[in-house]
Design a protein around this motif. Sequence first.
Motif, PDB file in Angstrom:
ATOM      1  N   ASP A  40       0.839  -1.194   0.000  1.00 29.41           N
ATOM      2  CA  ASP A  40       0.000   0.000   0.000  1.00 29.41           C
ATOM      3  C   ASP A  40       0.875   1.245   0.000  1.00 29.41           C
ATOM      4  N   ASP A  41       0.274   2.389  -0.293  1.00 36.05           N
ATOM      5  CA  ASP A  41       1.054   3.629  -0.289  1.00 36.05           C
ATOM      6  C   ASP A  41       0.855   4.373   1.027  1.00 36.05           C
ATOM      7  N   TYR A  42       1.989   4.868   1.531  1.00 37.22           N
ATOM      8  CA  TYR A  42       2.004   5.615   2.787  1.00 37.22           C
ATOM      9  C   TYR A  42       2.959   6.789   2.654  1.00 37.22           C
ATOM     10  N   LEU A  43       2.804   7.757   3.542  1.00 37.31           N
ATOM     11  CA  LEU A  43       3.697   8.913   3.553  1.00 37.31           C
ATOM     12  C   LEU A  43       4.907   8.642   4.427  1.00 37.31           C
ATOM     13  N   TYR A  44       6.069   9.071   3.921  1.00 31.21           N
ATOM     14  CA  TYR A  44       7.331   8.958   4.648  1.00 31.21           C
ATOM     15  C   TYR A  44       8.103  10.258   4.480  1.00 31.21           C
ATOM     16  N   PRO A  45       9.000  10.568   5.420  1.00 29.03           N
ATOM     17  CA  PRO A  45       9.830  11.772   5.266  1.00 29.03           C
ATOM     18  C   PRO A  45      10.626  11.699   3.959  1.00 29.03           C
ATOM     19  N   GLU A  46      10.636  12.790   3.214  1.00 26.48           N
ATOM     20  CA  GLU A  46      11.314  12.785   1.918  1.00 26.48           C
ATOM     21  C   GLU A  46      12.817  12.558   2.036  1.00 26.48           C
ATOM     22  N   ASP A  47      13.404  12.924   3.178  1.00 28.14           N
ATOM     23  CA  ASP A  47      14.843  12.736   3.317  1.00 28.14           C
ATOM     24  C   ASP A  47      15.227  11.285   3.641  1.00 28.14           C
ATOM     25  N   TYR A  48      14.253  10.393   3.682  1.00 27.18           N
ATOM     26  CA  TYR A  48      14.529   8.963   3.843  1.00 27.18           C
ATOM     27  C   TYR A  48      14.807   8.302   2.493  1.00 27.18           C
ATOM     28  N   PHE A  49      14.680   9.082   1.422  1.00 27.47           N
ATOM     29  CA  PHE A  49      14.813   8.546   0.063  1.00 27.47           C
ATOM     30  C   PHE A  49      15.651   9.460  -0.814  1.00 27.47           C
ATOM     31  N   ILE A  50      16.249   8.849  -1.832  1.00 25.97           N
ATOM     32  CA  ILE A  50      16.922   9.603  -2.888  1.00 25.97           C
ATOM     33  C   ILE A  50      16.218   9.238  -4.194  1.00 25.97           C
ATOM     34  N   PRO A  51      15.644  10.231  -4.894  1.00 26.77           N
ATOM     35  CA  PRO A  51      15.006   9.944  -6.186  1.00 26.77           C
ATOM     36  C   PRO A  51      16.056   9.467  -7.190  1.00 26.77           C
ATOM     37  N   ILE A  52      15.677   8.516  -8.021  1.00 23.50           N
ATOM     38  CA  ILE A  52      16.609   8.001  -9.026  1.00 23.50           C
ATOM     39  C   ILE A  52      15.922   7.904 -10.383  1.00 23.50           C
ATOM     40  N   GLU A  53      16.728   8.000 -11.429  1.00 24.27           N
ATOM     41  CA  GLU A  53      16.252   7.757 -12.789  1.00 24.27           C
ATOM     42  C   GLU A  53      16.770   6.397 -13.203  1.00 24.27           C
ATOM     43  N   LEU A  54      15.894   5.609 -13.792  1.00 28.68           N
ATOM     44  CA  LEU A  54      16.244   4.262 -14.201  1.00 28.68           C
ATOM     45  C   LEU A  54      16.102   4.121 -15.708  1.00 28.68           C
ATOM     46  N   PRO A  55      16.867   3.219 -16.302  1.00 26.31           N
ATOM     47  CA  PRO A  55      16.642   2.933 -17.721  1.00 26.31           C
ATOM     48  C   PRO A  55      15.207   2.441 -17.913  1.00 26.31           C
ATOM     49  N   LYS A  56      14.616   2.738 -19.056  1.00 27.25           N
ATOM     50  CA  LYS A  56      13.221   2.375 -19.326  1.00 27.25           C
ATOM     51  C   LYS A  56      12.972   0.881 -19.131  1.00 27.25           C
ATOM     52  N   ALA A  57      13.898   0.032 -19.529  1.00 22.24           N
ATOM     53  CA  ALA A  57      13.723  -1.420 -19.389  1.00 22.24           C
ATOM     54  C   ALA A  57      13.618  -1.814 -17.914  1.00 22.24           C
ATOM     55  N   VAL A  58      14.395  -1.153 -17.052  1.00 20.90           N
ATOM     56  CA  VAL A  58      14.353  -1.440 -15.617  1.00 20.90           C
ATOM     57  C   VAL A  58      13.029  -0.939 -15.035  1.00 20.90           C
ATOM     58  N   GLU A  59      12.610   0.261 -15.417  1.00 19.81           N
ATOM     59  CA  GLU A  59      11.317   0.786 -14.951  1.00 19.81           C
ATOM     60  C   GLU A  59      10.194  -0.178 -15.319  1.00 19.81           C
ATOM     61  N   LYS A  60      10.203  -0.634 -16.564  1.00 23.22           N
ATOM     62  CA  LYS A  60       9.157  -1.543 -17.025  1.00 23.22           C
ATOM     63  C   LYS A  60       9.147  -2.824 -16.208  1.00 23.22           C
ATOM     64  N   ALA A  61      10.315  -3.382 -15.945  1.00 23.70           N
ATOM     65  CA  ALA A  61      10.410  -4.609 -15.155  1.00 23.70           C
ATOM     66  C   ALA A  61       9.898  -4.379 -13.734  1.00 23.70           C
ATOM     67  N   LEU A  62      10.247  -3.255 -13.117  1.00 27.45           N
ATOM     68  CA  LEU A  62       9.787  -2.957 -11.757  1.00 27.45           C
ATOM     69  C   LEU A  62       8.282  -2.743 -11.710  1.00 27.45           C
ATOM     70  N   LEU A  63       7.731  -2.113 -12.714  1.00 23.61           N
ATOM     71  CA  LEU A  63       6.290  -1.873 -12.740  1.00 23.61           C
ATOM     72  C   LEU A  63       5.505  -3.172 -12.935  1.00 23.61           C
ATOM     73  N   LEU A  64       6.096  -4.131 -13.630  1.00 24.73           N
ATOM     74  CA  LEU A  64       5.427  -5.417 -13.829  1.00 24.73           C
ATOM     75  C   LEU A  64       5.287  -6.210 -12.541  1.00 24.73           C
ATOM     76  N   VAL A  65       6.249  -6.071 -11.632  1.00 24.49           N
ATOM     77  CA  VAL A  65       6.207  -6.823 -10.388  1.00 24.49           C
ATOM     78  C   VAL A  65       5.505  -6.084  -9.265  1.00 24.49           C
ATOM     79  N   SER A  66       5.201  -4.815  -9.476  1.00 21.69           N
ATOM     80  CA  SER A  66       4.535  -4.045  -8.403  1.00 21.69           C
ATOM     81  C   SER A  66       3.042  -4.065  -8.554  1.00 21.69           C
TER      82      SER A  66
END
Length: 77
Positions: free
Chosen positions: A51-77
Motif C-alpha cells: 500500500d502507499d504511505y507517507l514517509y519523510p522525503e529525506d529517507y529517500f533519494i530519487p533516481i532515474e532508471l533505464p526504461k527497461a528497468v522501470e518496465k520490469a519494476l512496474l510489472l512486479v509491483s
Amino acid sequence: MKHHKVEPIFAVCINNKDYEVSLELRKIYKVLHDAKAAEHHYIRVIDESGDDYLYPEDYFIPIELPKAVEKALLLVS
C-alpha cells in the motif's frame, strides 16, 4: 484539457528509522505523486505492505532508471 502522462518515479530508501518493518534500506520503491505531501516534506511510497504511505522525503533519494528497468519494476509491483 490535455492530460499529461506521469512518468513513474522511483527512489532508493537510505533511512528506515522507526519504519524498519515497512521499509528496507537500499531498496528501490515506487513513488506516487502527492503535491500536498511534498509541501510538508513527505513523499508517498508503495512500501512493503503493498500500500502507499507517507514517509519523510529525506529517507529517500530519487533516481532515474533505464526504461527497461522501470518496465520490469512496474510489472512486479
